[in-house]
Design an enzyme around this catalytic site. Structure first.
Site, PDB file in Angstrom:
ATOM      1  CB  CYS A  92     -33.949  43.380  15.694  1.00  0.00           C
ATOM      2  SG  CYS A  92     -33.893  41.614  15.405  1.00  0.00           S
ATOM      3  NE  ARG A 126     -35.870  33.614  17.151  1.00  0.00           N
ATOM      4  CZ  ARG A 126     -36.383  34.350  16.168  1.00  0.00           C
ATOM      5  NH1 ARG A 126     -36.951  33.781  15.133  1.00  0.00           N
ATOM      6  NH2 ARG A 126     -36.343  35.662  16.220  1.00  0.00           N
ATOM      7  CG  HIS A 189     -33.771  43.456  20.802  1.00  0.00           C
ATOM      8  ND1 HIS A 189     -34.810  44.179  20.294  1.00  0.00           N
ATOM      9  CD2 HIS A 189     -33.615  42.393  19.970  1.00  0.00           C
ATOM     10  CE1 HIS A 189     -35.270  43.580  19.199  1.00  0.00           C
ATOM     11  NE2 HIS A 189     -34.558  42.500  18.977  1.00  0.00           N
TER      12      HIS A 189
HETATM   13  N1  GLN Z   1     -38.346  38.622  12.887  1.00  0.00           N
HETATM   14  C1  GLN Z   1     -36.980  38.954  12.702  1.00  0.00           C
HETATM   15  C2  GLN Z   1     -36.033  37.767  12.871  1.00  0.00           C
HETATM   16  O1  GLN Z   1     -36.329  36.838  13.592  1.00  0.00           O
HETATM   17  C3  GLN Z   1     -36.606  40.082  13.655  1.00  0.00           C
HETATM   18  C4  GLN Z   1     -36.638  39.672  15.101  1.00  0.00           C
HETATM   19  C5  GLN Z   1     -36.412  40.812  16.054  1.00  0.00           C
HETATM   20  O2  GLN Z   1     -36.724  41.971  15.783  1.00  0.00           O
HETATM   21  N2  GLN Z   1     -35.910  40.488  17.240  1.00  0.00           N
HETATM   22  O3  GLN Z   1     -34.978  37.746  12.269  1.00  0.00           O
END
Ligand code: GLN
Length: 238
Positions: A92, A126, A189
């Site tokens: 990520c 998101r 993840h």
């Molecule tokens: N900050 C980045 C995003 O929101 C990565 C997030 C993450 O590593 N889960 O895209």
């Protein structure tokens, strides 16, 4: 034999159990009789010469901004390791930063390490939830995603897999992650490695092959628990 694992930015880049990937690597190496040396790299640290596996986790946009300057310093060295076939897993936030750039939703541009031919832009929504992908190299892979960044792949890399459930790289083209040489970048993840032991063993066998100069079959392990965890995760709704 001692296997040196470089853990990039453990303080700033570690979300949703990413640290569990280090445990999975360590245990599966130790169960096969290898000694493991974990080297933490935080901003300002010197990068060691002798590295067998590289791992880096995810992080908030703010964490990514903290490591941005240091990453610029170590990027050429990291690139050399990856071009030379060092097995690497980046999740990520660091997956995004291994690319060309990440422009956050607020418009802040973080220059990437230019290791992976990908570019990311922060989106309005998101992308959150359980993920299931189909991969040519590791079969079905399970994980969990939470990112605003939308990643598009350039010509120099191929996707890790195709999305069955979830959004993956950008929610549009059904791709998830990348694989370039022995470097895997992914949004998953979970952590990803304990539930997908084929990926863990890919990283381990490439490390040993590179160290010894010959490809050898790894000692079989009893994966009953890992495969059960994989199965349970693969049946979870989004
Ligand atoms: N900050 C980045 C995003 O929101 C990565 C997030 C993450 O590593 N889960 O895209």
């Amino acid at each position: 034999m001692i296997i040196n694992i470089l853990h990039l930015y453990p303080k700033n880049m570690n979300l949703y159990g990413d640290h569990g990937n280090m445990l999975a690597l360590k245990r599966r190496l130790e169960w096969r009789g290898y000694e493991v040396n974990v080297i933490h790299h935080d901003p300002g640290d010197e990068l060691p010469e002798d590295i067998d596996i590289i791992f880096g986790g995810g992080g908030q946009d703010s964490g990514q901004t903290v490591v941005e300057d240091d990453l610029k310093i170590i990027a050429p060295k990291l690139k050399e390791f990856i071009e030379n076939g060092t097995p690497t897993l980046v999740i990520c936030g660091l997956y995004q930063l291994f690319g060309n750039k990440f422009v956050t939703y607020e418009g802040h541009e973080i220059e990437g390490a230019h290791i992976l031919d990908i570019s990311t832009t922060g989106g309005e929504v998101r992308l959150i939830g359980n993920v299931l992908i189909d991969t040519p190299d590791f079969g079905e892979v399970v994980g969990y995603e939470n990112h605003s960044g939308l990643t598009y792949l350039g010509d120099g890399v191929k996707p890790l897999g195709t999305v069955i459930t979830g959004d993956g790289n950008n929610g549009k083209d059904k791709t998830e992650g990348v694989i370039y040489k022995n470097c895997i970048g992914t949004y998953l993840h979970g952590p990803i490695l304990p539930k997908n032991p084929k990926i863990t063993d890919f990283l381990i066998s490439k490390a040993i092959e590179k160290k010894t100069g010959k490809a050898e079959a790894l000692k079989e392990l009893d994966d009953t628990i890992e495969l059960k965890a994989h199965e349970v995760s693969s049946k979870r709704p989004r």
